[in-house]
Motif scaffolding. Structure first.
Motif, PDB file in Angstrom:
ATOM      1  N   VAL A  53     -26.888  -7.940   0.839  1.00  0.00           N
ATOM      2  CA  VAL A  53     -28.383  -7.878  -0.186  1.00  0.00           C
ATOM      3  C   VAL A  53     -29.561  -7.920   0.550  1.00  0.00           C
ATOM      4  N   CYS A  54     -29.526  -8.559   1.668  1.00  0.00           N
ATOM      5  CA  CYS A  54     -30.802  -8.704   2.650  1.00  0.00           C
ATOM      6  C   CYS A  54     -30.854  -7.533   3.307  1.00  0.00           C
ATOM      7  N   GLU A  55     -29.842  -6.930   3.778  1.00  0.00           N
ATOM      8  CA  GLU A  55     -29.971  -5.440   4.449  1.00  0.00           C
ATOM      9  C   GLU A  55     -30.557  -4.742   3.716  1.00  0.00           C
ATOM     10  N   THR A  56     -29.908  -4.623   2.204  1.00  0.00           N
ATOM     11  CA  THR A  56     -30.232  -3.313   1.337  1.00  0.00           C
ATOM     12  C   THR A  56     -31.990  -3.714   1.101  1.00  0.00           C
ATOM     13  N   VAL A  57     -32.284  -4.888   0.791  1.00  0.00           N
ATOM     14  CA  VAL A  57     -33.709  -5.173   0.225  1.00  0.00           C
ATOM     15  C   VAL A  57     -34.580  -4.886   1.306  1.00  0.00           C
ATOM     16  N   SER A  58     -34.451  -5.078   2.649  1.00  0.00           N
ATOM     17  CA  SER A  58     -35.294  -4.820   3.794  1.00  0.00           C
ATOM     18  C   SER A  58     -35.366  -3.397   4.058  1.00  0.00           C
TER      19      SER A  58
ATOM     20  N   TRP B 261     -40.105   1.851   0.000  1.00  0.00           N
ATOM     21  CA  TRP B 261     -41.189   1.778  -1.077  1.00  0.00           C
ATOM     22  C   TRP B 261     -42.275   0.744  -0.812  1.00  0.00           C
ATOM     23  N   PRO B 262     -43.041   0.938   0.459  1.00  0.00           N
ATOM     24  CA  PRO B 262     -44.123  -0.174   0.911  1.00  0.00           C
ATOM     25  C   PRO B 262     -44.694  -0.638  -0.134  1.00  0.00           C
ATOM     26  N   GLU B 263     -45.254   0.544  -1.040  1.00  0.00           N
ATOM     27  CA  GLU B 263     -46.278   0.007  -2.137  1.00  0.00           C
ATOM     28  C   GLU B 263     -45.639  -1.014  -3.307  1.00  0.00           C
ATOM     29  N   GLY B 264     -44.616  -1.188  -3.141  1.00  0.00           N
ATOM     30  CA  GLY B 264     -43.825  -2.011  -4.331  1.00  0.00           C
ATOM     31  C   GLY B 264     -43.388  -1.066  -5.406  1.00  0.00           C
ATOM     32  N   SER B 265     -42.859  -1.849  -6.530  1.00  0.00           N
ATOM     33  CA  SER B 265     -42.493  -1.163  -7.605  1.00  0.00           C
ATOM     34  C   SER B 265     -41.992  -2.133  -8.910  1.00  0.00           C
ATOM     35  N   ASP B 266     -41.574  -1.242  -9.793  1.00  0.00           N
ATOM     36  CA  ASP B 266     -41.061  -2.022 -11.284  1.00  0.00           C
ATOM     37  C   ASP B 266     -39.816  -2.530 -11.098  1.00  0.00           C
ATOM     38  N   ILE B 267     -39.344  -3.829 -11.340  1.00  0.00           N
ATOM     39  CA  ILE B 267     -38.233  -4.519 -11.137  1.00  0.00           C
ATOM     40  C   ILE B 267     -36.981  -3.567 -11.755  1.00  0.00           C
ATOM     41  N   ARG B 268     -36.911  -2.787 -12.976  1.00  0.00           N
ATOM     42  CA  ARG B 268     -36.160  -1.959 -13.287  1.00  0.00           C
ATOM     43  C   ARG B 268     -35.641  -0.916 -12.271  1.00  0.00           C
ATOM     44  N   CYS B 269     -36.588  -0.271 -11.610  1.00  0.00           N
ATOM     45  CA  CYS B 269     -36.247   0.733 -10.473  1.00  0.00           C
ATOM     46  C   CYS B 269     -35.653  -0.086  -9.292  1.00  0.00           C
ATOM     47  N   VAL B 270     -36.135  -0.971  -8.878  1.00  0.00           N
ATOM     48  CA  VAL B 270     -35.492  -1.804  -7.692  1.00  0.00           C
ATOM     49  C   VAL B 270     -34.258  -2.379  -7.976  1.00  0.00           C
ATOM     50  N   PHE B 271     -33.961  -2.992  -9.432  1.00  0.00           N
ATOM     51  CA  PHE B 271     -32.855  -3.428  -9.576  1.00  0.00           C
ATOM     52  C   PHE B 271     -31.876  -2.230  -9.685  1.00  0.00           C
ATOM     53  N   CYS B 272     -32.045  -1.255 -10.143  1.00  0.00           N
ATOM     54  CA  CYS B 272     -31.264   0.116 -10.456  1.00  0.00           C
ATOM     55  C   CYS B 272     -30.843   0.634  -8.958  1.00  0.00           C
ATOM     56  N   VAL B 273     -31.840   0.795  -8.039  1.00  0.00           N
ATOM     57  CA  VAL B 273     -31.420   1.421  -6.794  1.00  0.00           C
ATOM     58  C   VAL B 273     -30.604   0.489  -5.963  1.00  0.00           C
TER      59      VAL B 273
ATOM     60  N   SER C 123     -43.041 -11.160  -0.510  1.00  0.00           N
ATOM     61  CA  SER C 123     -44.412 -10.558   0.276  1.00  0.00           C
ATOM     62  C   SER C 123     -44.503  -9.082  -0.350  1.00  0.00           C
ATOM     63  N   TRP C 124     -43.750  -8.696  -1.149  1.00  0.00           N
ATOM     64  CA  TRP C 124     -43.754  -7.397  -1.692  1.00  0.00           C
ATOM     65  C   TRP C 124     -44.142  -7.309  -3.249  1.00  0.00           C
ATOM     66  N   SER C 125     -44.912  -6.178  -3.676  1.00  0.00           N
ATOM     67  CA  SER C 125     -45.600  -5.907  -4.997  1.00  0.00           C
ATOM     68  C   SER C 125     -44.425  -5.689  -5.857  1.00  0.00           C
ATOM     69  N   LEU C 126     -43.761  -6.639  -6.614  1.00  0.00           N
ATOM     70  CA  LEU C 126     -42.832  -6.384  -7.328  1.00  0.00           C
ATOM     71  C   LEU C 126     -43.073  -6.664  -8.872  1.00  0.00           C
ATOM     72  N   ASN C 127     -43.234  -5.917  -9.829  1.00  0.00           N
ATOM     73  CA  ASN C 127     -43.518  -6.034 -11.123  1.00  0.00           C
ATOM     74  C   ASN C 127     -42.381  -6.404 -11.916  1.00  0.00           C
ATOM     75  N   LEU C 128     -42.373  -7.822 -12.293  1.00  0.00           N
ATOM     76  CA  LEU C 128     -41.132  -8.506 -12.872  1.00  0.00           C
ATOM     77  C   LEU C 128     -41.502  -8.338 -14.615  1.00  0.00           C
ATOM     78  N   LEU C 129     -42.516  -7.647 -14.855  1.00  0.00           N
ATOM     79  CA  LEU C 129     -42.841  -7.825 -16.393  1.00  0.00           C
ATOM     80  C   LEU C 129     -41.577  -7.398 -17.400  1.00  0.00           C
ATOM     81  N   HIS C 130     -40.751  -6.281 -16.706  1.00  0.00           N
ATOM     82  CA  HIS C 130     -39.664  -5.896 -17.625  1.00  0.00           C
ATOM     83  C   HIS C 130     -38.424  -6.366 -17.229  1.00  0.00           C
TER      84      HIS C 130
END
Length: 1711
Positions: A241-246, A252-264, A364-371
């Motif tokens: 998991v650590c490798e994949t996240v890094s 995606w250096p600018e961050g993303s929505d949790i749904r996208c991150v979780f999906c990919v 340290s990354w901009s992750l939107n956890l709203l959804h």
């Protein structure tokens, strides 16, 4: 797991099940503004919501909606809680990894998107950290599931239960919870000493078994992982998991929505894992994997899985772009995934779990956890899969839409970059393989089945009442045409043949007619007259124990004009001769009275002065007793002087005594009391010598400045030498001395000018305002503390109406029967009046009995009975006689049971009213509501008057009023507030140290926290006694040495105290307010640390006792006796504990006496008793001889000798058996033996009569709701008389019962001990006129709970749901059948328009209008009213059984269908008798309808042996069961149809957001995507269902299924399924388990044993008795109703019910 461990787990389970069977079903939060702090087990919340029937697996947004709806419901009811997730609990999900993902998402969502407190740091419930946390946070209960997903999780829950009980935390079950507008109800399992001991004794075993269980779970989890991931361990997965996240962070250096991150991340990790899985399978790397290989030869390929992940990415793209309004229209695919995919999906779910559980890597990354709540939508994924597998292949090629396609491509490209081990395919085409992921089924798409829904439209009605109430919304609603089949079928259905002799339209006698009447017998019957005389005699005796005033005879004087009520004397020009004579006579009488008082003092003075010389304290008590009875002011002043001189002399002698180190300040206190009295009450009578004496006394106390200020010139002889000054001085300043030692003696501000309207006392200003209210025929809401004298206005009101005429009526509404009896007795004692023939002064009407109810002038009743009279169409002429209504304890308007009835009464009465309470926190809101009601009545009266005048134009005296009462009444509603208690209350904490009960003073400020003061300030009713104010000041000085305000707030420098000899209570209150203000400033101005230290220092030293505190109850009572703190009330909350504690105190005294008795005392008593018996026989023999006339001097001598011997032996025996003074709490002097026996005689036939007599003889009693009126009266009378001085009681005693005492003890914690009950109960402490200080003791109450009770505000009164179908039917009856139709309609409209719930709430008004319309439709269809609103059919019977909706409606439907006639077949002709089998079946039916008491679902599993009872109630007989199903189906269809019609009124903006986090799922609908339009094409059939619930494929038609949960319906409508009159044969809990009914009624009918119900059915005897009494009343009521409706004397049903009524009554009477 070892056998002994599994055996121990079974023991734990059995223990919990046994406790569960006795669980109370009660309201959790009761009357706190905020509840006590409690905990919710997060895993229990998870499985409760995840197992919800309407939720489909994989639909996470619907799941989060369920969680938030539940939590918001709890919060809106005042819940204060934290949710706890134990780390070890994760092991339980080894077989369902999708729930692991959901659990992790839930924790993150609650932490990140809500304000809910979530605890995740505890490894398990047996950890030391958890135990410490429970000790610090002191949660009152923990909400928990009683059953897990599997046995292992259930065992984990059991460990939580056992540990919680050990930590004195109670358990509340998720199963069986229900909710209404104001309250949440649940099964409540109290921690007990037995449970605490079980944990203590088995702690080591518990630890070992728990460890073994966790090891087993860990093993199962590792096996599950090994099966899917081979050699990869937990830690290896986290590295992946650590490798994949890094890598993703780089992409995606600018961050993303949790749904996208979780999906990919989950897709890429899963594909890599699956790739490894296939490789290892091919290589046959291990034996275990080769086994898997053999099993999975046709395993899905990597390409298949790529296709599946593509579909997943497309579904996430849809989530990102499609709003909820569109998603809610998704078609639902019923086909399941193929078996091979299900196994692979587990691997994917584990990958998802590993991603979410390592989310901290994104910090340290901009992750939107709203959804976080919308990570997975499996139904949508199946929808997409179905399209590509079936429809697309068949040639349907739909464009996805640019935005969605771009999103999908972006997601899949990211997945391909994250997967580094192999190349993944291109994003297009989505499907490259031919494998079908979904199983083939005949009908894969769920149809909306719209044709099953009934025709939409209301049945048209032509009724003025309906038009006036709902006219404004009728135009927006659909109506059926007159030729619609539903309307045409309303032509009266043919009734069952047997009912031809039944007159269903015949008006039934009401509850009034049927209630047992004390005066029903022939009034000329001497026995009846004797009974009546006895009743009135006892009532007056009972009343005399309640009142200290004298009884008065009233004569009718006629009404007085308003203006003359309080006429000023200054307006008179001159006195008439008669007035001069009257004044002179009065003057002469006063002089005579003074002379008598002086003679009385002269006679007593010598003995009192002698007593003061010997012992100042006892002498002072006698002196004060004389002062209380003395009415002459001059004599009082003379007595005070004598007392002062005696005190001065005693003080000098005391201070001069050698070896005296500490001074007895009680003498100084007595001296200052005399000074206060002379200077404040008799200042105009003081001579110079008196002032000189007072000054001298002040000097001797060391208050020289005050002495000089009073009498500046002092003779040398009066001076005290400086060196002697310290010898006499009290050593502190006068202000501090008065506050610290005389606090409760400080003089209260009281008016000195008498009010001619009040004879017995001088009323305060606020009391005079009440008298003005009554004089002006106004209404008032009166809020004043317990014992403040607010009830006097009620009696003044009664007196006024009694004097005005013989016609007018005052109705006094009391919340309980006990209070009704008490008020009735008071009225009978207070007033006497010569009434016209057949009329009575006072009447009573309760459900148990009535007496002179409609022929009296003062009716005392309970709300339900008064409502019966107000709604009875043919009682309206009596209702018009009502001049005033008094509502006592009006805060019951916000209570749990019957609150809506209080509302109905307040809005239906046309006359003025007085509403009294000690505990309302929003009286302004209540008053405004009542003012709006009075404005309505003013308008109604005005309209009716205009109509009447216009009708009578041309006739003389056209007033429509029969009398002037209504013309005189005012429509004004005043609010009268008074906050000052007469007595101070001081609180004490009880603890057990070294085997003894100890008391620590509890300063009220110790209840506060800095946060509380910052948010709310000091609670308005948190009062300090003067010594507590001094304690606060001293602590503030001690903590902050350089406190700037220390000097100005020093008692000696405080403005209000400066140079004051007499400091009054009001001055002390101002000092208290100044200190509170200053302390608040500390908190607000940055001195929080100092303030915190002050609160800490004021906190008592609390010692928690490890054993059972109630074992020390007798020691507690004994300690209070030694401290002279009796009489006392001990409040407990369980009936059995109330009785047990009283018995324990009794046994303690008996044992104490036994220990004191000489060894031979019993033998001597027996010998004396035998001798006495012989002498008695001789006397009787002698008497017989004397009667025959054979007298002689010798015989006379013998007779005298025998009599002397008899008296001597009797005295010896009495002395031998006499209870020593320290072995009884009874005050023998309080009541003479004749009166005592009179009270005892009344309970000789009562169930608990002998027990109560035995306890009473020792001065002990108990009081609870399951006692009979006579039993309660025994305790009340003897306690008020002072004979009984120890009473254990439940909260029922707090509701207005007049039982003041010196001390109140809270001896048991309970959910019922809330802010409201605390104030009601503690208000009993301190008897006005006897105690200036009341003491409140907390025994076995946790410290945080004490703080909560003291600082919590009383809850605001909020309205309940005010309508029911039975009420609406009763209103229609009133409007169409009332003696005065216009008046009846006005009353019905008032009830409909003026609910407290809808006051200032327009949406609530609309909701009530809609429910009203639904109810009418239901009543029309059931044949209870016609389209004109007139009652038809069995409307009378339905309304008569209104207490039991919907059972009343079902009962009538059974009757109409002829089911009872089929059942009730006699065994023989002639005098018909019915077999026992018929009777039992009849009871079974009635128990299913009217005896519904649920048992927790889990109790089904208990293996207990039942001795007499069956316990679980059987289902209805088959034909009844079919009829009930038919009834329920029809009602559900109609209700669903109704919901569809009113759904347009929902607020859809709110419906598209999560309830608690307020996260919105709105947006512009995707119109450019034909694929979206195709997948989400269900526009019909989802109108009334919440859009979140639609995501799981629920349609409007699902509203027809049994027991639909409320959260399925659009919540902004404000209407839910609890308002539908369905009666499901059984209930299901959230996990779909059947919640059985208790068969107590049928069991009792079979075995007739109360003990059987206690032993098997697990019901307390008192509660069982009440339940059986109610059931008996229902049978009787039905029996009488059926007899009245049927003219056929031999009707089988009528006879069967009469037989059953007789039979059940006979069995009940034997209890």
């Amino acid at each position: 797991m070892e056998k002994k461990y599994t055996g121990f787990l079974k023991i734990m389970s059995h223990l919990i099940l046994e406790t569960m069977s006795k669980a109370d079903y009660s309201s959790l939060f009761n009357d706190f503004v905020e509840s006590e702090f409690f905990l919710i087990d997060g895993d229990s919340l998870l499985i409760t919501c995840a197992c919800e029937r309407s939720l489909k697996p994989g639909q996470s947004l619907h799941f989060f909606y369920l969680v938030e709806r539940y939590l918001l419901d709890v919060i809106s009811k005042g819940g204060q809680f934290a949710i706890v997730f134990f780390k070890d609990a994760e092991y339980a999900y080894f077989n369902v990894p999708e729930l692991l993902t959901l659990r992790t998402a839930l924790i993150l969502h609650l932490q990140k998107n809500t304000t809910v407190e979530v605890w995740t740091k505890f490894s398990n419930c047996l950890s030391e950290e958890w135990n410490i946390c429970l000790g610090q946070s002191c949660p009152y209960f923990l909400i928990l599931a009683d059953e897990g997903l599997n046995d292992l999780q259930t065992h984990l829950f059991n460990f939580v239960v056992i540990q919680a009980w050990a930590a004195k935390v109670n358990i509340v079950l998720f199963s069986g919870q229900t909710s209404d507008i104001l309250r949440l109800y649940a099964y409540f399992m109290q921690s007990s000493h037995g449970m605490q001991m079980f944990f203590k004794e088995n702690k080591r075993m518990i630890m070992i078994v728990y460890k073994s269980l966790i090891q087993q779970l860990e093993k199962y989890r590792d096996m599950a992982l090994a099966h899917l991931f081979g050699d990869l361990k937990f830690n290896d997965m986290e590295e992946k998991v650590c490798e994949t996240v890094s890598l993703l962070k780089q992409l995606w250096p600018e961050g993303s929505d949790i749904r996208c991150v979780f999906c990919v991340t989950s897709c890429s990790l899963f594909l890599e894992m699956y790739h490894c899985y296939l490789e290892s399978r091919e290589k046959g790397a291990s034996e275990e994997m080769s086994k898997v290989k053999q099993k999975t030869d046709n395993c899905l390929t990597l390409k298949d899985m790529e296709d599946f992940c593509k579909l997943h990415c497309l579904s996430v793209a849809l989530l990102l772009h499609v709003p909820l309004s569109q998603r809610a229209r998704s078609r639902f695919i019923t086909a399941n995934w193929i078996q091979d995919l299900k196994t692979v999906l587990k691997m994917k779910k584990w990958c998802e779990y590993f991603i979410l559980s390592n989310l901290d890597m994104f910090e340290s990354w901009s992750l939107n956890l709203l959804h976080l709540s919308d990570l997975s939508d499996e139904p949508l994924l199946r929808n997409i899969a179905f399209y590509y597998e079936n429809e697309n292949k068949e040639g349907l090629d739909l464009n996805v839409g640019d935005a969605i396609m771009n999103e999908y491509v972006h997601l899949w490209d990211t997945v391909s970059k994250l997967v580094r081990k192999f190349d993944v395919g291109k994003p297009i085409p989505l499907r490259t393989t031919k494998v079908h992921f979904l199983e083939k089924t005949p009908s894969p798409i769920k149809e909306s089945s719209q044709e099953m829904m009934p025709n939409l439209g209301f049945i048209p009605m032509s009724c003025n009442l309906v038009d006036e109430f709902t006219g404004d919304i009728l135009k927006d609603l659909p109506f059926l045409m007159s030729d619609d089949p539903i309307v045409t079928s309303l032509v009266k259905h043919k009734e069952f043949d047997e009912l031809v002799h039944w007159h269903s339209h015949r008006p039934l006698s009401d509850d009034y007619d049927r209630t047992k009447c004390i005066g029903d017998a022939n009034r000329r019957d001497p026995n009846h007259l004797k009974r009546l005389q006895k009743y009135h005699s006892f009532q007056r005796f009972y009343g005399e124990s309640l009142e200290s005033v004298t009884s008065k005879t009233i004569t009718t004087q006629g009404p007085k004009p308003k203006k003359d009520c309080i006429k000023s004397k200054s307006t008179k020009a001159h006195e008439t001769k008669a007035e001069i004579i009257k004044r002179e006579n009065k003057k002469r009488l006063i002089a005579e009275e003074e002379q008598k008082e002086e003679q009385k003092w002269n006679a007593l003075s010598f003995s009192i002065e002698e007593e003061m010389r010997k012992n100042v304290d006892s002498g002072m008590k006698k002196l004060e007793e004389f002062l209380k009875s003395c009415k002459s002011r001059s004599v009082k002043a003379q007595v005070e002087r004598v007392g002062l001189q005696a005190c001065l002399k005693a003080w000098k002698e005391h201070c001069q005594a050698e070896g005296e180190t500490t001074k007895d300040l009680s003498i100084a206190v007595n001296m200052m009391k005399r000074i206060h009295s002379l200077l404040d009450k008799h200042s105009e009578l003081l001579q110079e010598a008196d002032q000189k004496l007072i000054a001298r006394c002040l000097k001797y106390l060391g208050f020289c400045e005050l002495a000089v200020s009073l009498y500046p010139t002092q003779d040398a002889s009066d001076g005290i030498k400086m060196k002697k000054k310290n010898k006499y001085s009290v050593g502190i300043g006068p202000a501090r001395f008065q506050l610290q030692y005389m606090g409760h003696y400080l003089i209260r501000e009281e008016r000195k000018d008498p009010d001619p309207r009040v004879q017995d006392f001088i009323p305060d200003t606020w009391q005079r305002e009440l008298l003005d209210v009554v004089d002006n025929y106004e209404s008032a809401v009166i809020v004043a503390p317990t014992s403040s004298g607010k009830t006097y206005a009620s009696y003044y009101c009664m007196e006024k109406v009694l004097k005005e005429s013989d016609e007018g009526v005052v109705v006094y509404v009391a919340p309980t029967k006990a209070l009704v009896n008490q008020v009735a007795a008071t009225v009978e004692y207070r007033y006497a009046k010569n009434m016209p023939a057949g009329e009575s002064l006072c009447g009573v009407f309760t459900r148990d009995y009535r007496h002179d109810a409609l022929n009296c002038q003062v009716l005392i009743t309970v709300p339900a009975c008064f409502e019966i009279l107000l709604l009875a169409p043919h009682r309206q002429n009596w209702v018009k006689r009502i001049r005033y209504v008094i509502f006592d304890e009006v805060h019951c308007l916000g209570g749990e049971i019957g609150a809506e009835i209080w509302e109905h009464l307040l809005v239906m009465i046309r006359c003025p009213f007085l509403a009294l309470s000690a505990t309302i926190s929003n009286p302004q809101h209540l008053t405004e509501w009542l003012q709006s009601v009075k404005r309505y009545w003013k308008q109604v009266d005005s309209t009716m008057e205009e109509r009447t005048v216009s009708k009578r134009t041309g006739t003389s005296r056209g007033s429509y009023y029969k009398d002037q009462a209504q013309a005189r009444q005012s429509y004004k509603v005043r609010l009268v507030l008074y906050g000052e208690r007469y007595n101070d209350l001081e609180k004490y904490l009880c603890s057990v140290r070294q085997g003894d009960v100890c008391f620590d003073h509890f300063h009220p400020c110790a209840a506060l926290t800095i946060d509380h003061i910052e948010k709310y300030g000091f609670p308005s009713d948190l009062a300090l006694s003067p010594r507590e104010s001094i304690q606060l000041y001293d602590t503030m000085c001690q903590v902050w040495k350089s406190w700037p305000q220390a000097q100005s707030l020093c008692p000696e420098n405080f403005t209000q105290f400066k140079n004051k000899i007499v400091i009054k209570k009001l001055d002390a209150r101002k000092y208290e307010e100044s200190l509170k203000e200053e302390f608040t400033n500390w908190v607000k101005n940055g001195n929080e640390e100092e303030a915190r230290m002050v609160l800490k220092k004021l906190s008592p030293d609390y010692h928690e006792h490890s054993g059972r505190m109630l074992d020390f109850f007798p020691c507690l009572v004994e300690k209070l006796r030694k401290m002279e703190k009796l009489p006392a009330l001990f409040f407990l909350f369980k009936l059995n504990i109330v009785e047990e504690c009283a018995e324990n105190a009794f046994e303690f005294l008996e044992k104490k006496q036994e220990e004191k008795r000489p060894p031979k005392a019993d033998k001597e008593a027996r010998t004396t008793a035998n001798k006495l018996r012989k002498v008695k026989k001789s006397l009787e023999k002698q008497k017989t001889v004397d009667e025959k006339g054979q007298k002689s001097s010798r015989r006379l001598d013998e007779s005298v000798m025998h009599e002397t011997e008899h008296n001597y032996l009797l005295q010896t025996l009495e002395k031998n058996l006499e209870i020593p003074k320290d072995c009884t709490y009874a005050n023998q002097k309080a009541i003479d033996d004749q009166l005592l026996q009179r009270v005892f005689h009344r309970v000789r036939f009562e169930r608990k009569g002998e027990t109560l007599k035995r306890l009473a003889e020792r001065g002990i009693g108990y009081h609870h709701s399951s006692m009979s009126a006579k039993e309660k009266q025994l305790v009340e009378i003897l306690f008020r008389k002072g004979f009984i001085r120890v009473v254990t009681a439940t909260g029922t005693l707090a509701l207005g019962i007049n039982m003041p005492c010196k001390s109140v003890v809270f001896a048991q914690n309970s959910v019922y001990l809330d802010a409201l009950n605390y104030r009601q109960m503690s208000g009993r402490a301190g008897r006005r006129g006897q105690d200036l200080l009341g003491d409140v003791y907390f025994f076995d109450i946790p410290l945080p709970k004490i703080g909560k009770l003291i600082k919590s505000k009383v809850p605001e009164l909020r309205g309940q749901f005010p309508l029911s179908i039975s009420l609406i039917l009763r209103l229609m009856l009133l409007a169409s059948k009332a003696d005065d139709l216009e008046d009846g309609k006005a009353k019905a409209l008032s009830v409909l328009k003026h609910s407290l719930l809808s006051f200032k709430q327009p949406r609530a008004i609309d909701m009530l209008k809609l429910y009203f319309l639904y109810s009418l439709q239901f009543l029309v269809k059931e044949g209870h009213i016609d389209q004109e609103g007139n009652p038809t059919g069995f409307a009378g019977l339905v309304s008569h059984l209104h207490y039991h909706e919907p059972s009343n409606l079902v009962f009538v439907s059974f009757l109409v269908k002829g089911l009872f006639h089929k059942l009730c077949q006699p065994t023989r002709e002639g005098p018909k008798r019915f077999s026992e089998d018929v009777m039992e079946k009849l009871v079974l039916v009635l128990a299913n309808l009217f005896g519904r008491r649920y048992i927790p679902a889990k109790f089904y599993e208990v293996n207990s042996k039942f001795y007499q009872s069956k316990v679980f109630l059987d289902d209805l007989p088959e034909d009844f069961s079919h009829a009930l199903l038919e009834y329920n189906t029809q009602v559900t269809e109609d209700f669903a149809s109704f919901l569809l019609m009113v759904s347009r009124l929902a607020d859809m903006k709110q419906e598209y957001q999560l309830s608690l986090s307020k996260i919105e799922f709105t947006g512009k609908e995707c119109e450019d995507s034909p694929l979206v339009s195709h997948l989400m094409n269900c526009k019909e059939g989802r109108v009334a269902v919440s859009p979140f619930v639609c995501l799981s494929g629920n349609f409007d038609v699902d509203l027809l299924s049994p027991g639909v949960p409320n959260h399925v319906i659009l919540h902004t409508l404000g209407i839910n399924h609890t308002q539908a009159p369905v009666l499901w044969p059984y209930a299901l809990d959230s996990q779909g388990r059947k919640i059985p009914l208790n068969a107590y009624a049928l069991d009792f009918y079979k075995h007739g044993s109360l003990i059987g119900l206690v032993q098997d059915n697990r019901i307390h005897p008192g509660e069982a008795y009440s339940l059986l009494k109610d059931f008996n009343l229902i049978i009787k009521s039905i029996s009488v109703s059926l007899r009245e409706l049927c003219e056929n004397e031999e009707d089988n049903v009528v006879l069967a019910f009469e037989q059953l009524s007789t039979s059940f009554q006979e069995k009940f009477e034997l209890v």
